[in-house]
Design a protein around this motif. Structure first.
Motif, PDB file in Angstrom:
ATOM      1  N   VAL A  95      -3.120  21.854  10.584  1.00 44.20           N
ATOM      2  CA  VAL A  95      -4.355  22.566  10.192  1.00 44.20           C
ATOM      3  C   VAL A  95      -5.567  21.796  10.714  1.00 44.20           C
ATOM      4  O   VAL A  95      -6.486  22.370  11.295  1.00 44.20           O
ATOM      5  CB  VAL A  95      -4.430  22.711   8.655  1.00 44.20           C
ATOM      6  N   VAL A  96      -5.536  20.481  10.532  1.00 45.86           N
ATOM      7  CA  VAL A  96      -6.698  19.639  10.895  1.00 45.86           C
ATOM      8  C   VAL A  96      -6.968  19.694  12.403  1.00 45.86           C
ATOM      9  O   VAL A  96      -8.094  19.855  12.845  1.00 45.86           O
ATOM     10  CB  VAL A  96      -6.456  18.188  10.409  1.00 45.86           C
ATOM     11  N   HIS A  97      -5.886  19.569  13.195  1.00 47.77           N
ATOM     12  CA  HIS A  97      -6.044  19.482  14.652  1.00 47.77           C
ATOM     13  C   HIS A  97      -5.879  20.824  15.358  1.00 47.77           C
ATOM     14  O   HIS A  97      -5.975  20.898  16.581  1.00 47.77           O
ATOM     15  CB  HIS A  97      -5.047  18.470  15.223  1.00 47.77           C
ATOM     16  N   GLY A  98      -5.633  21.882  14.577  1.00 48.93           N
ATOM     17  CA  GLY A  98      -5.508  23.214  15.176  1.00 48.93           C
ATOM     18  C   GLY A  98      -4.290  23.345  16.083  1.00 48.93           C
ATOM     19  O   GLY A  98      -4.358  24.003  17.126  1.00 48.93           O
ATOM     20  N   TRP A  99      -3.158  22.754  15.724  1.00 47.21           N
ATOM     21  CA  TRP A  99      -1.952  22.788  16.546  1.00 47.21           C
ATOM     22  C   TRP A  99      -1.159  24.071  16.373  1.00 47.21           C
ATOM     23  O   TRP A  99      -0.121  24.248  16.974  1.00 47.21           O
ATOM     24  CB  TRP A  99      -1.039  21.602  16.197  1.00 47.21           C
ATOM     25  N   GLY A 100      -1.614  24.924  15.516  1.00 50.51           N
ATOM     26  CA  GLY A 100      -0.921  26.202  15.322  1.00 50.51           C
ATOM     27  C   GLY A 100       0.218  26.078  14.316  1.00 50.51           C
ATOM     28  O   GLY A 100       0.586  24.985  13.892  1.00 50.51           O
ATOM     29  N   PRO A 101       0.773  27.221  13.913  1.00 48.53           N
ATOM     30  CA  PRO A 101       1.792  27.194  12.854  1.00 48.53           C
ATOM     31  C   PRO A 101       3.149  26.727  13.371  1.00 48.53           C
ATOM     32  O   PRO A 101       3.379  26.700  14.586  1.00 48.53           O
ATOM     33  CB  PRO A 101       1.864  28.666  12.423  1.00 48.53           C
ATOM     34  N   LEU A 102       4.025  26.420  12.428  1.00 44.52           N
ATOM     35  CA  LEU A 102       5.427  26.121  12.754  1.00 44.52           C
ATOM     36  C   LEU A 102       6.120  27.416  13.154  1.00 44.52           C
ATOM     37  O   LEU A 102       5.804  28.473  12.600  1.00 44.52           O
ATOM     38  CB  LEU A 102       6.158  25.602  11.507  1.00 44.52           C
ATOM     39  N   PRO A 103       7.079  27.348  14.101  1.00 39.69           N
ATOM     40  CA  PRO A 103       7.870  28.562  14.358  1.00 39.69           C
ATOM     41  C   PRO A 103       8.640  28.956  13.092  1.00 39.69           C
ATOM     42  O   PRO A 103       9.001  28.084  12.292  1.00 39.69           O
ATOM     43  CB  PRO A 103       8.839  28.147  15.463  1.00 39.69           C
ATOM     44  N   LEU A 104       8.844  30.253  12.926  1.00 45.13           N
ATOM     45  CA  LEU A 104       9.486  30.738  11.694  1.00 45.13           C
ATOM     46  C   LEU A 104      10.875  30.130  11.461  1.00 45.13           C
ATOM     47  O   LEU A 104      11.272  29.915  10.322  1.00 45.13           O
ATOM     48  CB  LEU A 104       9.585  32.267  11.717  1.00 45.13           C
ATOM     49  N   TYR A 105      11.594  29.854  12.579  1.00 44.13           N
ATOM     50  CA  TYR A 105      12.949  29.313  12.415  1.00 44.13           C
ATOM     51  C   TYR A 105      12.935  27.886  11.859  1.00 44.13           C
ATOM     52  O   TYR A 105      13.958  27.343  11.478  1.00 44.13           O
ATOM     53  CB  TYR A 105      13.747  29.376  13.726  1.00 44.13           C
ATOM     54  N   LEU A 106      11.746  27.259  11.816  1.00 48.36           N
ATOM     55  CA  LEU A 106      11.605  25.946  11.178  1.00 48.36           C
ATOM     56  C   LEU A 106      10.967  26.084   9.794  1.00 48.36           C
ATOM     57  O   LEU A 106      11.372  25.423   8.839  1.00 48.36           O
ATOM     58  CB  LEU A 106      10.736  25.024  12.043  1.00 48.36           C
ATOM     59  N   PHE A 107       9.970  26.971   9.711  1.00 47.73           N
ATOM     60  CA  PHE A 107       9.257  27.137   8.442  1.00 47.73           C
ATOM     61  C   PHE A 107      10.190  27.626   7.338  1.00 47.73           C
ATOM     62  O   PHE A 107      10.175  27.088   6.224  1.00 47.73           O
ATOM     63  CB  PHE A 107       8.090  28.115   8.636  1.00 47.73           C
ATOM     64  N   GLY A 108      11.011  28.628   7.650  1.00 46.21           N
ATOM     65  CA  GLY A 108      11.944  29.175   6.662  1.00 46.21           C
ATOM     66  C   GLY A 108      12.873  28.120   6.086  1.00 46.21           C
ATOM     67  O   GLY A 108      12.952  27.951   4.858  1.00 46.21           O
ATOM     68  N   PRO A 109      13.607  27.407   6.953  1.00 48.45           N
ATOM     69  CA  PRO A 109      14.504  26.359   6.451  1.00 48.45           C
ATOM     70  C   PRO A 109      13.799  25.254   5.657  1.00 48.45           C
ATOM     71  O   PRO A 109      14.367  24.743   4.694  1.00 48.45           O
ATOM     72  CB  PRO A 109      15.133  25.786   7.731  1.00 48.45           C
ATOM     73  N   VAL A 110      12.557  24.907   6.046  1.00 50.31           N
ATOM     74  CA  VAL A 110      11.831  23.867   5.298  1.00 50.31           C
ATOM     75  C   VAL A 110      11.585  24.325   3.858  1.00 50.31           C
ATOM     76  O   VAL A 110      11.859  23.595   2.903  1.00 50.31           O
ATOM     77  CB  VAL A 110      10.495  23.516   5.993  1.00 50.31           C
TER      78      VAL A 110
END
Lengths: 250, 257
Positions: free
Chosen positions: B218-233
């Motif tokens: 969020v701070v550096h504007g690197w964009g979101p995690l891909p869904l295939y990583l966000f879901g499992p997290v």
């Protein structure tokens, strides 16, 4: 076919850990039963083991020796508590809740359907004389009021068996009279009541039978009417059975 | 449903305790003060934004820790557990209800703080509601809080509430802020060393709070995690929380009340 006893305790032994390899024998080989529809007074001096027996009946001590059954169901099974209402000796209830919230929570946890819960809460509050305090927080209640709230939570799910630990404790004379009347009404409704008390005069008025414990052992079990006939009153019988002498008047 | 009734109890108690409002007010005050710093796209501004997010995240853990720790210990110490356990419920109903209530209360507190954070970021035009990384970081923190509450409740089944708070916060700090250091130290050990395998195993079974830390995105504007990583997290947090609650229930089952 013989009726199933409401409460059946067989060779109950309860030992508490009090330190490294130290144990305290609170209850030793106690056996008794309570018939359905009976009122039984559970008496004994302080430290006799009455509360330990009650805790074993309610599953608070998960590994006692011996067996306890409520309506034939082992006390280790939560189903045994479906038809049991318990009023603890000391009125420790969640102080941040109002009486209404407290009773609603007790009703929900006891499985009272949500559609009848509101009426059940209103009815039981009225029965114990607390209907005007439903919106008050438990933290503002006096000791006597907490006792009445405790009685209400024990009755909220209309149980068949009541286990009351010192129900008269902290009550003024009018409240005691109401509680006595309530116990009589509950007996007329066919409820089974096991209650422990140090108020022998109250037990004499209400109970059918008494169970006397001392130092973890069951000393005596008998019909109140027979005891009183022999010893004039329950207090004298109590002292005689314990081997104590009546103190002389100054 | 019985567990839900117990969970509701936890939420009401939390909302009525005065210290909840004190901590919430202090945290919001601190966040508001930091918001007067320049937050935007310069490196100093990004640093301030990072601090703002860390304050919000840490405050949420700081609120959750004592809240979760006292659920069972307070009930047992004050003997209020008797009126619940004298009813036809299994002990796991009770533990699950308390853990669920603590998690719900903690997530509610964090959501309030998060809304203040979003409001300040919007006001300073430092981030928009359309930033998916911001919402992913919210989702990850919710999952982290659920896990953290379950961890604290687990510790509280066999220790005091103060000890449970200490153990849980220690694990949080070690894994969230020292996880990489721990891995480097273990990697540096000789592969013939048995201790290395033991430490690896220990590291793997620890709850990994560093997985949930998306603040840098969020701070550096690197964009979101891909869904295939966000879901499992997110699923990792919830599944681990369920496992810990189950363990807590097994321990509580043998406890004399």
């Amino acid at each position: 076919m013989a009726e199933l006893p409401a409460i059946d305790v067989k060779h109950l032994t309860v030992e508490y850990k009090t330190g490294w390899k130290k144990r305290c024998l609170a209850v030793s080989d106690v056996s008794f039963s309570v018939k359905q529809g009976e009122i039984v007074g559970f008496i004994g001096p302080n430290g006799a083991g009455k509360t330990s027996v009650i805790k074993a009946l309610l599953g608070f001590t998960p590994t006692p020796l011996g067996n306890c059954y409520i309506l034939g169901i082992p006390c280790s099974n939560p189903k045994s508590r479906e038809r049991v209402g318990y009023m603890p000796e000391i009125s420790y209830y969640p102080k941040y809740l109002t009486l209404s919230e407290f009773l609603h929570t007790c009703a929900a946890v006891s499985g009272v359907p949500s559609r009848v819960r509101r009426n059940a809460v209103a009815a039981v509050a009225s029965r114990v004389g607390m209907e005007s305090h439903l919106r008050s927080r438990l933290s503002s209640f006096s000791k006597g009021m907490l006792q009445q709230a405790g009685c209400a939570q024990a009755l909220i799910h209309n149980p068949d068996i009541l286990v009351l630990d010192e129900p008269m404790s902290g009550l003024d004379p009018i409240a005691r009279m109401r509680m006595r009347q309530l116990l009589a009404d509950l007996r007329d409704e066919g409820k089974t009541i096991l209650f422990s008390s140090h108020e022998l005069s109250e037990i004499e008025l209400v109970a059918d039978r008494i169970i006397l414990m001392s130092q973890g052992r069951l000393l005596y079990e008998g019909v109140v009417a027979e005891i009183v006939q022999a010893d004039i009153n329950l207090e004298k019988a109590f002292l005689r059975l314990l081997g104590e002498e009546l103190p002389c008047a100054a | 449903m019985r567990s839900l009734a117990i969970a509701r109890l936890s939420v009401i108690e939390t909302l009525r305790r005065k210290e909840f409002y004190v901590v919430l007010t202090l945290t919001i005050g601190l966040a508001l003060w930091i918001s007067f710093l320049n937050i935007g796209n310069s490196s100093a501004a990004r640093f301030a934004k990072d601090i703002l997010m860390q304050v919000t995240w840490l405050a949420s853990f700081g609120l959750a820790a004592p809240l979760a720790a006292r659920q069972i210990t307070s009930d047992v110490e004050q003997k209020t557990v008797y009126v619940l356990m004298s009813r036809p419920i299994h002990r796991w109903h009770y533990v699950f209800g308390r853990a669920l209530g603590a998690a719900f209360a903690a997530v509610t507190c964090f959501t309030l703080l998060f809304l203040v954070l979003v409001g300040m970021l919007l006001a300073r035009r430092a981030s928009g509601l359309d930033d998916p990384a911001l919402w992913q970081s919210y989702g990850c923190q919710v999952s982290a809080l659920i896990l953290f509450c379950a961890l604290t409740v687990f510790f509280s089944t066999f220790s005091t509430s103060a000890a449970a708070v200490t153990y849980a916060l220690l694990l949080l700090v070690v894994t969230r802020y020292g996880g990489n250091l721990l891995v480097d130290r273990i990697e540096a050990m000789s592969s013939a060393n048995v201790l290395r395998e033991i430490l690896w195993f220990g590291y793997l079974i620890l709850p990994h709070f560093e997985f949930f830390n998306l603040s840098q995105r969020v701070v550096h504007g690197w964009g979101p995690l891909p869904l295939y990583l966000f879901g499992p997290v997110v699923a990792y947090g919830i599944v681990y929380a369920l496992l810990l609650t189950g363990l807590a229930a097994m321990i509580f089952r043998r406890r004399w009340l």
